[in-house]
Motif scaffolding. Structure first.
Motif, short mmCIF file in Angstrom:
data_model
loop_
_atom_site.label_atom_id
_atom_site.label_comp_id
_atom_site.label_asym_id
_atom_site.label_seq_id
_atom_site.Cartn_x
_atom_site.Cartn_y
_atom_site.Cartn_z
N CYS A 18 0.84 -1.19 0.00
CA CYS A 18 0.00 0.00 0.00
C CYS A 18 0.88 1.24 0.00
O CYS A 18 1.92 1.27 0.67
CB CYS A 18 -0.89 -0.02 1.24
SG CYS A 18 -1.90 1.44 1.44
N GLN A 23 0.59 5.65 0.18
CA GLN A 23 -0.25 6.80 0.44
C GLN A 23 0.51 8.08 0.13
O GLN A 23 1.72 8.14 0.27
CB GLN A 23 -0.70 6.83 1.89
CG GLN A 23 -1.60 5.66 2.25
CD GLN A 23 -2.14 5.79 3.66
OE1 GLN A 23 -2.55 6.86 4.08
NE2 GLN A 23 -2.13 4.70 4.39
N LYS A 77 0.03 12.34 0.87
CA LYS A 77 -0.72 13.42 1.52
C LYS A 77 0.05 14.71 1.34
O LYS A 77 1.23 14.79 1.68
CB LYS A 77 -0.90 13.14 3.02
CG LYS A 77 -1.75 11.94 3.31
CD LYS A 77 -1.85 11.70 4.81
CE LYS A 77 -2.63 10.42 5.08
NZ LYS A 77 -2.76 10.14 6.50
N LYS A 122 -5.20 13.88 -0.66
CA LYS A 122 -4.89 12.55 -0.14
C LYS A 122 -5.16 11.52 -1.23
O LYS A 122 -6.17 11.60 -1.93
CB LYS A 122 -5.76 12.22 1.08
CG LYS A 122 -5.47 13.10 2.27
CD LYS A 122 -6.38 12.76 3.43
CE LYS A 122 -6.10 13.72 4.58
NZ LYS A 122 -7.04 13.57 5.66
N LYS A 144 -4.40 7.09 -2.19
CA LYS A 144 -3.97 5.79 -1.68
C LYS A 144 -4.03 4.78 -2.83
O LYS A 144 -5.02 4.70 -3.55
CB LYS A 144 -4.90 5.34 -0.56
CG LYS A 144 -4.45 4.13 0.21
CD LYS A 144 -5.41 3.91 1.38
CE LYS A 144 -4.84 2.96 2.39
NZ LYS A 144 -5.74 2.80 3.55
#
Length: 139
Positions: free
Chosen positions: A57, A59, A61, A66, A68
């Motif tokens: 995973c 991510q 930001k 945001k 993902k």
């Protein structure tokens, strides 16, 4: 997501399968519908079992933005064959929902994979769209 991929392949449901992909990626590709037809010809049989040998995973930001992404390797057994599927998909993209969905999907018959006992990651390039029969090549 995995269940939807398998059921849409099994039922040759073009609309469901297409809906799993990020609209932004589908719109970038000139041959997407042809690739859907190809994968339906390639995948054969009724689902028996699945195994998830690998996932990761990522991510991002930045301020209010945001996003993902997931990379997932799936081994699928049908009553006619065994497949390895790898996906790279976006589950969150706060500024544009058209980026949410599968960006890249790879599929190969296990017997055709050069490393059948390891997690599948296609050719390692994560090319947008549907990629059939690609094996990893050292880059």
């Amino acid at each position: 997501m995995v269940g939807k991929i398998i059921s849409s392949l099994e039922n040759e449901d073009r609309e469901e399968f297409r809906s799993l992909f990020a609209l932004s990626k589908v719109n970038e590709l000139t041959n997407f519908d042809e690739s859907v037809a190809e994968i339906f010809k390639y995948y054969d049989g009724k689902f028996v079992s699945e195994r998830h040998p690998g996932s990761s995973c990522f991510q991002e930001k930045k301020g209010k933005f945001k996003a993902k992404w997931f990379k997932l390797s799936i081994d699928v057994v049908t009553d006619n064959d065994e497949y390895k599927i790898a996906t790279y998909w976006c589950t969150k993209y706060s500024t544009d929902s058209n980026f949410v969905g599968i960006w890249s999907l790879y599929i190969i018959r296990k017997a055709e994979d050069s490393t059948p006992d390891f997690s599948y990651g296609g050719d390692g390039l994560w090319t947008p769209g549907i990629n059939i029969g690609k094996v990893y090549v050292k880059h």
